[in-house]
Design a protein around this motif. Structure first.
Motif, PDB file in Angstrom:
ATOM      1  N   ILE A 110      31.184 117.865  48.463  1.00 14.85           N
ATOM      2  CA  ILE A 110      30.133 116.911  48.121  1.00 14.85           C
ATOM      3  C   ILE A 110      30.669 115.475  48.175  1.00 14.85           C
ATOM      4  O   ILE A 110      29.980 114.555  48.607  1.00 14.85           O
ATOM      5  N   ILE A 111      31.923 115.287  47.753  1.00 16.00           N
ATOM      6  CA  ILE A 111      32.500 113.935  47.817  1.00 16.00           C
ATOM      7  C   ILE A 111      32.548 113.450  49.262  1.00 16.00           C
ATOM      8  O   ILE A 111      32.161 112.313  49.563  1.00 16.00           O
TER       9      ILE A 111
ATOM     10  N   ILE B 204      30.710 114.459  51.696  1.00 15.76           N
ATOM     11  CA  ILE B 204      29.335 114.236  52.170  1.00 15.76           C
ATOM     12  C   ILE B 204      28.850 112.875  51.664  1.00 15.76           C
ATOM     13  O   ILE B 204      28.239 112.100  52.406  1.00 15.76           O
ATOM     14  N   GLY B 205      29.146 112.572  50.386  1.00 16.28           N
ATOM     15  CA  GLY B 205      28.809 111.261  49.841  1.00 16.28           C
ATOM     16  C   GLY B 205      29.451 110.157  50.660  1.00 16.28           C
ATOM     17  O   GLY B 205      28.821 109.163  51.003  1.00 16.28           O
ATOM     18  N   ALA B 206      30.731 110.377  51.029  1.00 11.57           N
ATOM     19  CA  ALA B 206      31.437 109.373  51.820  1.00 11.57           C
ATOM     20  C   ALA B 206      30.769 109.186  53.175  1.00 11.57           C
ATOM     21  O   ALA B 206      30.652 108.056  53.669  1.00 11.57           O
TER      22      ALA B 206
ATOM     23  N   ILE C 260      27.600 109.666  53.952  1.00  9.69           N
ATOM     24  CA  ILE C 260      26.342 108.932  53.780  1.00  9.69           C
ATOM     25  C   ILE C 260      26.644 107.451  53.560  1.00  9.69           C
ATOM     26  O   ILE C 260      26.001 106.565  54.133  1.00  9.69           O
ATOM     27  N   PHE C 261      27.672 107.186  52.749  1.00 14.72           N
ATOM     28  CA  PHE C 261      28.072 105.812  52.457  1.00 14.72           C
ATOM     29  C   PHE C 261      28.478 105.077  53.735  1.00 14.72           C
ATOM     30  O   PHE C 261      28.013 103.961  53.999  1.00 14.72           O
TER      31      PHE C 261
END
Lengths: 336, 384, 291
Positions: C97-98, C100-102, C104-105
């Motif tokens: 998830i981290i 994936i967050g990165a 998107i960021f």
């Protein structure tokens, strides 16, 4: 009585029910009620998914596929073939459960990232089929879905209903339905967790080999929970299709799968109330961030990263931990 | 103990988000709601649409607004997802209380909004292509682009005029391509044209030589028609040149932008496609009634954003101008009156075409509003 | 008939080489830290987009490429230092998830700093197709293949002949033991991320003239790279290359001979079948679980 309320089952359930009952009175318009219903639908799916991911430790990156199958089977059977929606919903759930059972055996033998890969592949294959067979599914342009009905009594968000002398809008009736289902789903999940199945699952999560050594048939329990979580997704897919009245292949897509797993991890794996919080946040966040416009994507990514870095156990478990810490200190002092 | 803790945590979160979701009601402004796919797979459509809306709302306000009121644009990005679009339309209607809605870059997002606007009785102008949006006619739903069927008809008519009866079709698997694919098959059948090869590619695909090789080796193909938007058709065009396929290539209106020539380069030479007159604004005859509108839009957009205009931005321009025109003729923001005025629009000269709406036709354009263009020496040329 | 098959193979191998480069990026990071980096595709995007905008700014192509690759490398290090390192004890899913967050960021950043348009980077040496046995090939296809081979050779040299390369391998096998013999494991992890990002950016630049580039091009390429890495067996360099080629070739053959509608499903069917019989991919090592 007081003792009973303190147990997570009764205490948590009654807290959840309180919130669900108070909530509609704090909402000022139909849009907010609609968002609440969507939160509810997502919450029920992730309560099911959490049994698999949080308790059995098996990652699924393809759960939207099951949700999409449920939604499309309900839509097609009740729309094109004129089945009763309830029958279609049950039939879809049986089919999805059957598929999960068949494929669960070989897939759940896989470990870690290979399991993610396999579930991801399964979800994507389902999404591609839905997107391609447009003669049946309407393809990417989507499919109109009949309202939910039971014995000729249709529940459309757009109609007015009278229950016990109170006049309710269709959206309000839907809220009551989804809220009750959420409480039921949580109750069911808590029961499963406390059952022998749940204990076996936690053993699998801890160490699968150790569980096998002490005689737990790990494969059996993993498949069982995979099927349960798939059925949760299918049923909610069907209901969400009837509620929104229109579905597109996005519901089965990779992004939706990622969204579901993110709700679980963000809210708190292995915490039934935590994943509900995860659903609340992930459904509401885009609405709150919408005002940021072009910064929306940036902010969303950042929030996701920062939360997971600093609260790797998820929001609710970390928050509860913070609340409990001072108390633990006093008990240890007392002990000393 | 635990109960109160849970209740407290949950209630606090809900209350916090509930507050931020409550709109601030501005007094005495006219509110136009918009939902477009500014990001995601359909951003090729939604991005110029949103830019156009923002640009012209600013201009309208500078000129004193509509009905003496300033216009406020409330807009959301649905990212191409029908589910999100539905939520945002609910928000526009239920929370933002807009007077009118423009939006739906794709057919999927538009159709998700239809039941809501019909129920809430808000005039709604869509910017998506499919026939289902306005056929059968829905009381509150209008749209500005020609249908995909018209685009297919325009292309197949030209093929037929050039004596081609066996063609190859390649289309994207996104909503735009799928809808175009369906209607091309239908129209071809009616016109006696045979589709001898039928291939597809995904919206994110990076190479279509395999599909084109298959079409190339199909015996009897006389021309190839590509229905899609985004980078796909540009890659098809480049692969087409690479494989040295010596047959006329037609594209849909999905690539009607200078961007297409920029991406495909020399490979685009000789490609034909149906488009609004926007791309040939300078070479339109002086007698063309659309010339002033088209030239003005092109000049304004390109000056503001330093990027080439596209047909899709023009759909948003027409939607907004039709809305403003209807509001002014209705003389109030009363939704039923605005809807009636919209339905009675006659001879409205827009960028996409000249609109004549009626109770039976909520789009108001016919096939003749499409011009057939050809790429020649790196620019667009009118064929007719 | 033969010319068609040859054409499918040319296309398939070029696509496959791209997937293989992405898969190698996954493998590098996986080996060093057992993280599946879902932001790997974004490095391709950054390579392509940054090269385009530096060219626009008037820089010559080689310098634009160099700067873009360095930019990606720096972002790779930042990703490791600020997102992965602080969460090193987190669950596998949490790390996913981290990243994936990165991703998107990074995508959000790219569309802000650059734009949401699709861009074409000019081909390195012209667009005139070469005809071989009735099938055609662009000079850029040769660039993709050539660069892939060079990258692979450089990696082999790095891991077998240099101390730093061997240190990365040692860290991947047993981080604690590596630390004991004096390897700075945190530095090694950062290096692995930087290398992987550079690899991605190189792939992004070299395919950009064929595929175009846009802020959201990384999602699909990243996913395909993950599939390729899993087919070959995670953490195995040879497996990543073979997996990439299998993926590229089956995709084009499926489009050519079966159905272009289902060509994207074929790789996933293949991977499911492979995993049913070989739960650790084609070249993956048999894993043993400690109790």
């Amino acid at each position: 009585m007081m003792q009973a309320l303190k147990s997570p089952r009764l205490g948590g359930l009654s807290a959840l029910s309180c919130v669900l009952i108070i909530l509609p009175f704090t909402l000022s318009n139909s849009f907010q009620l609609d968002v609440a219903i969507q939160v509810g639908i997502a919450a029920i799916v992730v309560v099911g998914l959490n049994l698999l991911v949080g308790f059995a430790g098996q990652i699924s990156l393809g759960h939207a596929g099951f949700m999409g199958m449920g939604a499309y089977m309900s839509a097609i059977l009740s729309g094109t073939y004129g089945w009763s929606p309830l029958l279609a919903l049950i039939f879809a759930a049986i089919c999805v459960g059957g598929l999960a059972f068949l494929i669960g055996g070989p897939i759940l033998r896989l470990k870690g990232h290979y399991l993610s890969m396999a579930t991801l592949g399964l979800g994507i294959i389902i999404a591609i089929v839905i997107n391609t067979e447009s003669w049946l599914t309407g393809g990417p342009d989507g499919l109109v879905v009949e309202p939910l009905s039971l014995f000729g009594w249709a529940l459309s968000p757009f109609d007015e209903y009278h229950l016990l002398g109170i006049s309710l809008s269709g959206t309000q009736v839907w809220y009551i339905l989804i809220a009750s289902l959420l409480v039921f789903a949580v109750w069911l999940a808590l029961n499963i967790i406390d059952s022998p199945t749940g204990r076996a699952l936690r053993a699998v999560h801890g160490s699968e080999i150790a569980a096998q050594v002490v005689g737990v048939n790990t494969a059996h329990y993993k498949v069982k929970v995979f099927v349960i979580s798939a059925v949760f997704a299918s049923v909610m897919g069907s209901l969400s299709a009837h509620y929104t009245g229109f579905i597109t292949p996005n519901i089965a897509g990779f992004h939706h799968s990622i969204e579901l797993i993110t709700m679980v991890v963000l809210g708190g794996m292995a915490s039934t109330y935590g994943v509900i919080l995860g659903a609340v946040i992930l459904v509401l966040l885009p609405q709150v961030l919408a005002d940021l416009q072009e910064f929306e994507m940036l902010a969303f990514g950042l929030i996701l990263m920062v939360t997971m870095i600093f609260m790797p156990k998820g929001l609710l478990p970390t928050l509860l931990n913070l609340l409990n810490k001072p108390k633990q200190k006093t008990t240890s002092e007392e002990a000393a | 103990m635990k109960t109160t803790k849970y209740t407290l945590a949950l209630t606090l979160t809900l209350a916090a988000t509930g507050v931020s979701l409550t709109p601030v009601q501005a007094a005495e402004t006219l509110r136009i709601g918009a939902f477009v796919s500014a990001t995601g797979p359909a951003s090729f459509l939604g991005d110029p649409e949103l830019k156009t809306l923002e640009l012209y709302i600013k201009e309208i306000n500078a000129q004193g607004g509509v009905l003496g009121q300033q216009v406020e644009l409330v807009h959301y990005d649905d990212g191409g997802s029908a589910g999100k679009a539905r939520t945002y339309v609910n928000r526009l209607i239920g929370a933002d209380k807009v007077d009118m809605i423009i939006g739906g870059s794709t057919t999927g997002t538009t159709m998700a909004a239809v039941p809501l606007v019909e129920q809430a009785q808000v005039p709604f102008i869509s910017m998506a292509g499919a026939i289902v949006i306005t056929d059968p006619v829905k009381k509150w739903v209008f749209k500005t682009p020609q249908t995909d069927r018209m685009a297919a008809t325009k292309v197949l008519q030209d093929m037929k005029a050039r004596g081609m009866t066996k063609i190859g079709l390649i289309s994207g698997t996104g909503g735009f391509g799928r809808s175009g694919h369906k209607h091309t098959l239908e129209v071809a059948k009616e016109m006696g044209i045979e589709i001898v090869a039928d291939e597809t590619y995904g919206p994110q695909d990076t190479d279509m030589t395999a599909q084109l090789t298959k079409i190339k080796s199909t015996p009897g193909v006389q021309a190839v028609f590509n229905f899609g938007f985004g980078q796909g058709p540009a890659i098809v065009t480049k692969n087409y040149a690479q494989l040295a396929i010596d047959l006329p290539l037609y594209q849909s209106h999905g690539v009607a932008s200078d961007k297409y020539i920029e991406l495909a380069g020399d490979a685009a030479e000789g490609v034909r496609l149906p488009a609004s007159p926007l791309l040939v604004a300078d070479t339109l005859p002086e007698t063309d009634p659309q010339k002033p509108v088209v030239t003005a839009y092109k000049a304004k957009f390109e000056a503001a954003y330093n990027m080439p205009v596209s047909t899709f931005g023009a759909y948003a321009y027409d939607a907004l101008m039709l809305a403003v025109d209807a509001l002014e003729r209705a003389g109030s923001t009363d939704k039923a009156k605005v809807r009636d005025a919209l339905e009675q629009t006659q001879n409205y000269v827009g960028v996409t075409g000249v609109y004549n709406l009626s109770a039976q036709d909520h789009m108001g354009l016919d096939v003749s509003s499409f011009r057939l263009l050809e790429v020649s020496q790196g620019t667009w040329k009118l064929v007719e | 008939m033969l010319a068609e098959l040859l054409q499918y193979l040319f296309t398939g191998v070029t696509l496959g080489a791209t997937y293989a480069l992405v898969a190698l990026g996954f493998t590098l990071i996986y080996n060093a830290s057992h993280v599946i980096n879902f932001a790997q595709g974004e490095f391709l995007m950054i390579g392509g987009m940054s090269t385009f905008f530096l060219l626009e700014a008037g820089l010559p192509l080689p310098i634009a490429i160099l700067l873009s690759v360095l930019l990606a490398g720096a972002l790779g290090i930042a990703l490791q230092k600020f997102a992965i390192a602080p969460a090193k004890n987190a669950d596998v899913v949490t790390l996913i998830i981290i990243t994936i967050g990165a991703s998107i960021f990074l995508r959000g950043l790219a569309q802000l700093v650059w734009d949401k348009e699709i861009h074409a980077v000019p081909a390195f040496s012209g667009d005139t197709p070469l005809v071989i046995g009735g099938a055609t090939l662009l000079p850029q296809n040769l660039w993709v293949l050539g660069i892939s081979v060079i990258v692979v050779l450089a990696l082999v040299y790095f891991f077998t002949r240099t101390l730093t390369g061997k240190a990365i391998l040692a860290t991947s096998m047993n981080a604690d033991a590596a630390k004991l013999v004096g390897i700075k494991t945190q530095f090694i992890l950062m290096l692995a991320f930087a290398l992987s990002a550079i690899l991605g950016a190189v792939a992004g630049v070299v395919v950009a003239p064929i595929t175009f580039t846009a802020y959201d091009i990384g999602i699909m390429l990243g996913l395909k790279g993950f599939v390729a890495a899993a087919i070959g067996g995670l953490g195995n360099g040879v497996g990543a290359i073979v997996g990439g080629l299998i993926l590229g070739v089956t995709e084009t053959l499926a489009a050519g001979y079966i159905s272009s509608d289902y060509k994207d499903a074929v790789p996933f069917v293949i991977i499911l079948l492979i995993l049913f019989f070989l739960p650790n991919g084609l070249f993956g090592s048999r894993s043993t679980e400690r109790v």
